[in-house]
Design a protein around this motif. Structure first.
Motif, PDB file in Angstrom:
ATOM      1  N   LYS A  20    -125.098  -2.319  42.057  1.00 40.30           N
ATOM      2  CA  LYS A  20    -124.084  -3.013  41.265  1.00 40.30           C
ATOM      3  C   LYS A  20    -123.402  -4.103  42.086  1.00 40.30           C
ATOM      4  O   LYS A  20    -122.902  -5.079  41.534  1.00 40.30           O
ATOM      5  CB  LYS A  20    -123.054  -2.009  40.748  1.00 40.30           C
ATOM      6  N   LYS A  21    -123.344  -3.904  43.385  1.00 39.89           N
ATOM      7  CA  LYS A  21    -122.713  -4.871  44.273  1.00 39.89           C
ATOM      8  C   LYS A  21    -123.731  -5.393  45.280  1.00 39.89           C
ATOM      9  O   LYS A  21    -124.581  -4.637  45.774  1.00 39.89           O
ATOM     10  CB  LYS A  21    -121.534  -4.239  45.014  1.00 39.89           C
ATOM     11  N   LYS A  22    -123.643  -6.670  45.588  1.00 46.21           N
ATOM     12  CA  LYS A  22    -124.539  -7.260  46.571  1.00 46.21           C
ATOM     13  C   LYS A  22    -124.102  -6.851  47.981  1.00 46.21           C
ATOM     14  O   LYS A  22    -122.912  -6.770  48.266  1.00 46.21           O
ATOM     15  CB  LYS A  22    -124.530  -8.790  46.459  1.00 46.21           C
ATOM     16  N   PRO A  23    -125.063  -6.600  48.862  1.00 47.69           N
ATOM     17  CA  PRO A  23    -124.702  -6.234  50.233  1.00 47.69           C
ATOM     18  C   PRO A  23    -124.126  -7.422  50.996  1.00 47.69           C
ATOM     19  O   PRO A  23    -124.573  -8.562  50.818  1.00 47.69           O
ATOM     20  CB  PRO A  23    -126.042  -5.789  50.829  1.00 47.69           C
ATOM     21  N   GLU A  24    -123.120  -7.151  51.819  1.00 51.23           N
ATOM     22  CA  GLU A  24    -122.503  -8.185  52.637  1.00 51.23           C
ATOM     23  C   GLU A  24    -122.740  -7.964  54.124  1.00 51.23           C
ATOM     24  O   GLU A  24    -122.857  -8.932  54.895  1.00 51.23           O
ATOM     25  CB  GLU A  24    -121.002  -8.236  52.364  1.00 51.23           C
ATOM     26  N   TYR A  25    -122.817  -6.692  54.521  1.00 50.99           N
ATOM     27  CA  TYR A  25    -123.017  -6.359  55.932  1.00 50.99           C
ATOM     28  C   TYR A  25    -124.012  -5.208  56.050  1.00 50.99           C
ATOM     29  O   TYR A  25    -124.106  -4.359  55.155  1.00 50.99           O
ATOM     30  CB  TYR A  25    -121.705  -5.933  56.605  1.00 50.99           C
ATOM     31  N   ARG A  26    -124.719  -5.202  57.164  1.00 47.12           N
ATOM     32  CA  ARG A  26    -125.632  -4.093  57.458  1.00 47.12           C
ATOM     33  C   ARG A  26    -125.227  -3.455  58.785  1.00 47.12           C
ATOM     34  O   ARG A  26    -124.982  -4.156  59.781  1.00 47.12           O
ATOM     35  CB  ARG A  26    -127.081  -4.577  57.559  1.00 47.12           C
ATOM     36  N   VAL A  27    -125.168  -2.122  58.790  1.00 53.47           N
ATOM     37  CA  VAL A  27    -124.843  -1.388  60.021  1.00 53.47           C
ATOM     38  C   VAL A  27    -126.089  -1.357  60.904  1.00 53.47           C
ATOM     39  O   VAL A  27    -127.119  -0.800  60.511  1.00 53.47           O
ATOM     40  CB  VAL A  27    -124.367   0.039  59.714  1.00 53.47           C
ATOM     41  N   THR A  28    -125.992  -1.962  62.064  1.00 55.99           N
ATOM     42  CA  THR A  28    -127.158  -2.078  62.943  1.00 55.99           C
ATOM     43  C   THR A  28    -127.133  -1.109  64.115  1.00 55.99           C
ATOM     44  O   THR A  28    -128.169  -0.865  64.741  1.00 55.99           O
ATOM     45  CB  THR A  28    -127.251  -3.501  63.502  1.00 55.99           C
ATOM     46  N   GLU A  29    -125.962  -0.542  64.391  1.00 51.49           N
ATOM     47  CA  GLU A  29    -125.867   0.327  65.566  1.00 51.49           C
ATOM     48  C   GLU A  29    -124.669   1.258  65.418  1.00 51.49           C
ATOM     49  O   GLU A  29    -123.670   0.918  64.769  1.00 51.49           O
ATOM     50  CB  GLU A  29    -125.710  -0.532  66.834  1.00 51.49           C
ATOM     51  N   ASP A  70    -127.667   1.260  56.748  1.00 56.34           N
ATOM     52  CA  ASP A  70    -127.009   1.127  55.449  1.00 56.34           C
ATOM     53  C   ASP A  70    -126.316  -0.228  55.329  1.00 56.34           C
ATOM     54  O   ASP A  70    -125.943  -0.857  56.332  1.00 56.34           O
ATOM     55  CB  ASP A  70    -125.967   2.231  55.257  1.00 56.34           C
ATOM     56  N   CYS A  71    -126.108  -0.644  54.095  1.00 55.19           N
ATOM     57  CA  CYS A  71    -125.405  -1.891  53.803  1.00 55.19           C
ATOM     58  C   CYS A  71    -124.107  -1.586  53.071  1.00 55.19           C
ATOM     59  O   CYS A  71    -124.019  -0.615  52.304  1.00 55.19           O
ATOM     60  CB  CYS A  71    -126.273  -2.820  52.964  1.00 55.19           C
ATOM     61  N   VAL A  72    -123.102  -2.423  53.296  1.00 53.08           N
ATOM     62  CA  VAL A  72    -121.797  -2.221  52.685  1.00 53.08           C
ATOM     63  C   VAL A  72    -121.285  -3.551  52.139  1.00 53.08           C
ATOM     64  O   VAL A  72    -121.787  -4.623  52.474  1.00 53.08           O
ATOM     65  CB  VAL A  72    -120.780  -1.641  53.694  1.00 53.08           C
ATOM     66  N   TYR A  73    -120.271  -3.454  51.292  1.00 46.13           N
ATOM     67  CA  TYR A  73    -119.569  -4.637  50.782  1.00 46.13           C
ATOM     68  C   TYR A  73    -118.079  -4.371  50.870  1.00 46.13           C
ATOM     69  O   TYR A  73    -117.625  -3.222  50.893  1.00 46.13           O
ATOM     70  CB  TYR A  73    -119.989  -4.944  49.344  1.00 46.13           C
TER      71      TYR A  73
END
Length: 225
Positions: free
Chosen positions: A186-195, A166-169
């Motif tokens: 609606k919001k651009k992703p800033e981080y992706r959960v990799t683990e 998943d991606c979060v902002y």
């Protein structure tokens, strides 16, 4: 003639004594079931039906659609705040129950990782319903859409849980919120959960953000997109 009459009187008296003895013995055997007149019938009926005398056999509980409100593998109509249970073969069916729990979401188990949305079920106590129990307890149903899109999938931008992929902002004040990884939200992703790990110390050194996931591995290691 006199002696003959005496002999007959003794025979009759003996016969009466025998009848009294037989009736008394029979009455002792049936005393636990009631009077001698109806106990033998009740005992025979109970033995034939396999139930105790005076009791009715318990009717079998109904099974299948409508037995338990939104049970596992049953389906709901469209809508999240307003919905009804419908057969999964109905054209109105929109989502399927993948897990069902009583109580409140905050107090109960987490929904499966790829749950698309959660239906909150209020307690209901009607005078009668289809299964005869007269009540629907408070609970929640974890739902999965019958057709795409599936916001609960990794990177989908929705669902009740944040999972690996998943991606979060940043939402300010140290909080993050989920958004679609493809940038169409609606919001651009800033981080992706990799683990997902048990402790922050187990995250890779390249981790830029720690995300609370819950479950057995509650820490999400996130990297910039």
């Amino acid at each position: 003639m006199g002696p003959v009459g005496v002999v007959c009187g003794r025979v009759i008296a003996c016969a009466l004594l025998i009848l009294v003895a037989v009736f008394t013995a029979t009455g002792c055997q049936l005393s636990s079931g009631g009077s001698a007149g109806d106990s033998s019938e009740g005992a025979t009926s109970g033995a034939a039906e396999g139930t105790a005398v005076g009791q009715r056999p318990t009717p079998p509980r109904p099974t299948g659609y409508g037995t338990v409100f939104l049970s596992i593998d049953e389906c709901s109509s469209f809508g999240i705040t307003s919905f009804t249970e419908v057969p999964c073969t109905s054209e109105r069916a929109a989502a399927r129950v993948v897990a069902r729990y009583d109580g409140r979401v905050t107090d109960g188990p987490s929904c499966p990782a790829t749950t698309d949305f959660v239906l909150h079920i209020s307690e209901q106590r009607p005078s009668a319903d289809e299964d005869g129990d007269g009540a629907v307890p408070q609970g929640y149903a974890c739902m999965r859409n019958l057709q795409a899109p599936h916001p609960g999938d990794p990177g989908g931008g929705g669902g009740p849980r944040t999972i690996v992929g998943d991606c979060v902002y940043s939402a300010g004040r140290g909080e993050v919120r989920e958004t679609a990884c493809d940038g169409k939200g609606k919001k651009k992703p800033e981080y992706r959960v990799t683990e997902a790990v048990t402790k922050r110390l187990n995250c890779p050194t390249s981790t830029a953000l720690y995300v609370q996931l819950g479950g057995e591995r509650p820490v999400g290691c996130a990297k910039p997109v």
